[in-house]
Design a protein around this motif. Sequence first.
Motif, mmCIF file in Angstrom:
data_model
loop_
_atom_site.group_PDB
_atom_site.id
_atom_site.type_symbol
_atom_site.label_atom_id
_atom_site.label_comp_id
_atom_site.label_asym_id
_atom_site.label_seq_id
_atom_site.Cartn_x
_atom_site.Cartn_y
_atom_site.Cartn_z
ATOM 1 N N ASN A 94 -61.051 -14.058 19.542
ATOM 2 C CA ASN A 94 -61.750 -14.477 18.380
ATOM 3 C C ASN A 94 -60.891 -14.829 17.268
ATOM 4 O OD1 ASN A 94 -64.058 -13.107 19.429
ATOM 5 N ND2 ASN A 94 -63.248 -10.958 18.810
ATOM 6 N N THR A 95 -59.861 -15.958 17.764
ATOM 7 C CA THR A 95 -58.974 -16.654 17.135
ATOM 8 C C THR A 95 -58.667 -18.105 17.377
ATOM 9 O OG1 THR A 95 -56.752 -15.945 17.905
ATOM 10 C CG2 THR A 95 -57.756 -14.555 16.409
ATOM 11 N N ARG A 96 -58.304 -18.710 16.805
ATOM 12 C CA ARG A 96 -57.715 -20.124 17.156
ATOM 13 C C ARG A 96 -56.286 -20.037 17.356
ATOM 14 N NH1 ARG A 96 -61.232 -24.191 16.824
ATOM 15 N NH2 ARG A 96 -59.368 -25.758 16.079
ATOM 16 N N ILE A 97 -55.627 -19.227 17.743
ATOM 17 C CA ILE A 97 -54.047 -18.943 17.971
ATOM 18 C C ILE A 97 -54.018 -18.888 19.506
ATOM 19 C CG2 ILE A 97 -52.188 -17.646 17.832
ATOM 20 C CD1 ILE A 97 -53.546 -16.594 14.976
ATOM 21 N N LEU A 98 -53.065 -19.789 20.082
ATOM 22 C CA LEU A 98 -52.478 -19.786 21.382
ATOM 23 C C LEU A 98 -50.929 -19.257 21.479
ATOM 24 C CD1 LEU A 98 -54.024 -23.358 22.467
ATOM 25 C CD2 LEU A 98 -54.925 -20.872 22.916
ATOM 26 N N THR A 99 -50.804 -18.275 22.434
ATOM 27 C CA THR A 99 -49.417 -17.815 22.779
ATOM 28 C C THR A 99 -49.192 -18.645 23.849
ATOM 29 O OG1 THR A 99 -49.894 -15.852 22.030
ATOM 30 C CG2 THR A 99 -47.914 -15.929 23.212
ATOM 31 N N ILE A 100 -47.744 -19.311 23.803
ATOM 32 C CA ILE A 100 -47.373 -19.875 24.769
ATOM 33 C C ILE A 100 -46.138 -19.414 25.573
ATOM 34 C CG2 ILE A 100 -46.251 -22.457 25.485
ATOM 35 C CD1 ILE A 100 -47.499 -23.393 23.002
ATOM 36 N N ARG A 101 -45.967 -19.209 26.681
ATOM 37 C CA ARG A 101 -44.938 -18.198 27.379
ATOM 38 C C ARG A 101 -44.088 -19.187 28.549
ATOM 39 N NH1 ARG A 101 -45.667 -13.112 25.184
ATOM 40 N NH2 ARG A 101 -48.113 -12.700 24.868
ATOM 41 N N TYR A 102 -42.788 -18.850 28.467
ATOM 42 C CA TYR A 102 -42.152 -19.384 29.614
ATOM 43 C C TYR A 102 -41.163 -18.377 30.089
ATOM 44 C CZ TYR A 102 -38.634 -22.385 32.066
ATOM 45 O OH TYR A 102 -37.811 -22.709 32.924
ATOM 46 N N GLN A 103 -40.855 -18.233 31.593
ATOM 47 C CA GLN A 103 -39.860 -17.407 31.917
ATOM 48 C C GLN A 103 -38.787 -18.124 32.663
ATOM 49 O OE1 GLN A 103 -41.846 -14.607 34.567
ATOM 50 N NE2 GLN A 103 -43.229 -13.969 32.876
ATOM 51 N N ASP A 104 -37.646 -17.642 32.519
ATOM 52 C CA ASP A 104 -36.466 -18.246 33.146
ATOM 53 C C ASP A 104 -35.098 -17.247 33.135
ATOM 54 O OD1 ASP A 104 -34.231 -20.349 33.718
ATOM 55 O OD2 ASP A 104 -35.642 -21.916 33.241
ATOM 56 N N SER A 105 -34.316 -17.566 34.061
ATOM 57 C CA SER A 105 -33.159 -16.860 34.177
ATOM 58 C C SER A 105 -32.051 -16.952 33.231
ATOM 59 C CB SER A 105 -32.662 -16.778 35.633
ATOM 60 O OG SER A 105 -32.151 -18.011 35.954
ATOM 61 N N ASP A 106 -32.032 -18.390 32.671
ATOM 62 C CA ASP A 106 -31.254 -18.826 31.967
ATOM 63 C C ASP A 106 -31.882 -18.753 30.218
ATOM 64 O OD1 ASP A 106 -29.908 -21.198 30.197
ATOM 65 O OD2 ASP A 106 -28.401 -20.685 31.743
ATOM 66 N N VAL A 107 -31.060 -18.012 29.336
ATOM 67 C CA VAL A 107 -31.741 -17.839 27.995
ATOM 68 C C VAL A 107 -31.897 -19.158 27.159
ATOM 69 C CG1 VAL A 107 -31.368 -16.814 25.678
ATOM 70 C CG2 VAL A 107 -30.803 -15.371 27.985
ATOM 71 N N GLN A 108 -30.721 -19.759 27.235
ATOM 72 C CA GLN A 108 -30.745 -21.232 26.701
ATOM 73 C C GLN A 108 -31.690 -22.131 27.028
ATOM 74 O OE1 GLN A 108 -26.649 -22.450 26.845
ATOM 75 N NE2 GLN A 108 -25.965 -21.121 25.225
ATOM 76 N N ARG A 109 -31.893 -22.203 28.597
ATOM 77 C CA ARG A 109 -33.000 -23.195 28.986
ATOM 78 C C ARG A 109 -34.391 -22.624 28.515
ATOM 79 N NH1 ARG A 109 -30.874 -23.813 34.047
ATOM 80 N NH2 ARG A 109 -32.264 -21.937 34.774
ATOM 81 N N ALA A 110 -34.551 -21.396 28.495
ATOM 82 C CA ALA A 110 -35.934 -20.738 28.036
ATOM 83 C C ALA A 110 -36.280 -21.158 26.638
ATOM 84 C CB ALA A 110 -35.776 -19.145 28.330
#
Length: 259
Positions: A94-110
Amino acid sequence: IIRKHIWLVIILPLIAALAALTVSKFVIVPEYEASSKVALGTVSHDLYGNVAASKEILLSRDLLSQVYKELDLDTQYRSIDEFAKRVSVEEIRNTRILTIRYQDSDVQRAQAVIENITSQFLDLSGDIYTHRRALLEERLSQLEASYHNAEATYQNSLATLEALEATESTDSETALARARIIDYLAKGETTLMTLSAGIHEVQMALAGMEQTRIIEQPMVGSDCINVRPMLNTAIALVLGGMVALGLAFIREYFEKNPL
């Protein structure tokens, strides 16, 4: 029965807990999740103004391939498809908000990946916003110019009518000219009202336009999402205890009822 097999009931859960702790700490590669939230703009566009379409754009091969190339992710992933599996987009109901997620083993790359994905989408959406706004502003300028011209014509006609009214001539030509000017004035009023309504409509559209914006900056969670040593150890301890009790009763049964 439990006292008789107390060594099994104690040692097996401890072994299971120790094994779970060891695997959690030294075997499983920790994964971190980076995320950001964007609120879609109010641009009337089939793609960038639509929540479902914007979600597909964020997960599209075209956008992700740009991120893949810019960050040299070919050293980490064999293909764009493999990289795309790590990206997800969720719509907040019910919003116009999108949550983008990404997973990685390297914090800086994530962090770098989630920032790049968000930036790519904002750039694309911003281009559409700029183009639509420019079209509306051009339309507003045209309407305002037409209004000024129509208003000048109306004022000239009004001045001519006043001049005719000031004369005392009653001949047919004067009467005909007066009737024509009154007709022009009526049409001019209609034109001015139509243009004024158009100007107001465009001004409201411009005032209501909003760009797609970040409402939660890209960031990486402090805790890994796939390794929970304490929870894994506790679960292994409980399961180990249950297995130990089961083995104890099974051994007791077979001791009393040999095959």
